[in-house]
Design an enzyme around this catalytic site. Structure first.
Site, PDB file in Angstrom:
ATOM      1  N   HIS A  99      -6.921   6.858  -0.416  1.00  0.00           N
ATOM      2  CA  HIS A  99      -5.556   6.721  -0.916  1.00  0.00           C
ATOM      3  C   HIS A  99      -5.288   7.643  -2.115  1.00  0.00           C
ATOM      4  CE1 HIS A  99      -1.737   4.694  -1.091  1.00  0.00           C
ATOM      5  NE2 HIS A  99      -1.915   4.307  -2.338  1.00  0.00           N
ATOM      6  N   ASP A 107      -7.935   5.571   3.944  1.00  0.00           N
ATOM      7  CA  ASP A 107      -6.993   4.756   3.170  1.00  0.00           C
ATOM      8  C   ASP A 107      -6.760   3.421   3.872  1.00  0.00           C
ATOM      9  OD1 ASP A 107      -4.956   3.783   1.567  1.00  0.00           O
ATOM     10  OD2 ASP A 107      -3.524   5.357   2.092  1.00  0.00           O
ATOM     11  N   SER A 158       2.628   6.195  -1.938  1.00  0.00           N
ATOM     12  CA  SER A 158       2.262   4.786  -2.054  1.00  0.00           C
ATOM     13  C   SER A 158       3.512   3.925  -2.214  1.00  0.00           C
ATOM     14  CB  SER A 158       1.276   4.603  -3.209  1.00  0.00           C
ATOM     15  OG  SER A 158       0.654   3.336  -3.154  1.00  0.00           O
TER      16      SER A 158
END
Length: 310
Positions: free
Chosen positions: A281, A249, A166
């Site tokens: 995600h 995601d 991320s």
């Protein structure tokens, strides 16, 4: 004034809320698991302070067998996710995940604790991440007289990798670009891995999360959030890149754009993209024992050991 009446500046529920008066509530990453030298564990860990005046630190993981056999292992610098405003290498989620990766891949990991927004706005996270990377590089070519014995004795500095998820994937990219133009004590990165990386969309709209952590951003042309706008990309001095995305995601398309941009910009390295079907995600952090999370970790371990990834 309690939290029910405070004006909210930014929230990312169910994990984070910041108020206009400066008060911050973090519901993820605020717990702390102690480092462990328990001989029954497959991996040892310890904490090191790197920039005391800024509170920059890291947690280092090493497979216990390496100490017993004096092995030289690949060295991974890991940057946690959390949107630049939450997360920590010391919390249970990242401690357990990074420790498992260290054991699975048989690598030393330096898991970076960078300062978080809004208390410390971007570029603090990048500055801290670079400080840790240069601290790691200092151990190269000084005949075992670096700050940290585990790196002096067991790190193979010909195999230094960066990885992160991320926002950490975003940091990985930015550190690799910086390392292409600034000296790392002679170290050349062997590869980088971006897991569901956080970048901007392919238009002029920038996420409110990015504006929150970096209020002085120039917008979509900010190369830190939009690598496609960075003319330096083709000069990336890193031979191998692995990009991992997840089908459900909302950052998936941004990871794909990064892959396509790097692949087609004239960069001379090798790049691979891996997509996990049916997952959202950072699924691998919240359900690490699932079949797909295990498969993703196996892929990372293979990448770090250069076992015919490409």
């Amino acid at each position: 004034m309690d939290s029910k009446t405070r004006a909210i500046a930014h929230e990312f529920l169910p994990y984070f809320r910041a108020y206009r008066d400066g008060h911050v509530e973090r519901f993820f990453g605020s717990d702390k698991v102690p480092a462990s030298m328990d001989s029954s564990n497959a991996v040892f860990s310890k904490d090191v302070v790197i920039v005391p005046e800024k509170g920059v630190s890291a947690r280092i993981f090493i497979p216990s067998a390496a100490i017993k056999t004096n092995q030289k292992l690949p060295l991974l610098v890991y940057y946690h996710g959390g949107g630049f405003f939450m997360g920590s290498p010391f919390c249970s989620t990242y401690h357990n995940y990074v420790g498992s990766l260290s054991a699975k891949a048989n690598v030393i990991v330096v898991s970076v604790d960078y300062r978080l927004a809004p208390e410390h706005l971007v570029p603090a996270a990048y500055e801290d991440s670079w400080a840790v990377l240069t601290w790691v590089a200092y151990h190269f070519n000084i005949n075992g007289h670096g700050y940290e014995a585990w790196l002096n004795d067991h790190a193979d500095f010909a195999r230094v990798f960066l990885a992160g998820d991320s926002a950490g994937g975003n940091i990985v990219h930015n550190m690799a670009v910086q390392a292409s133009f600034e000296d790392l004590n002679g170290i050349q990165l062997a590869g980088i891995c971006l897991v569901q990386p956080y970048f901007g969309r392919n238009d002029e709209v920038v996420d409110k999360c990015w504006v929150f952590v970096c209020p002085n951003t120039s917008g979509y042309n900010d190369v830190r959030i939009n690598p496609a706008a960075d003319s330096r990309l083709m000069s990336l001095r890193c031979p191998r890149v692995l990009v991992c995305v997840a089908e459900k995601d909302n950052l998936r398309d941004r990871g794909l754009l990064y892959y396509e941009t790097l692949k087609n910009c004239g960069w001379a390295g090798e790049i691979e993209i891996v997509e996990t079907e049916g997952e959202d995600h950072v699924f691998h952090l919240f359900n690490p024992d699932s079949e797909k999370a295990v498969a993703l970790m196996d892929k990372l371990a293979s990448f770090l050991n250069q076992d015919n990834v490409f």
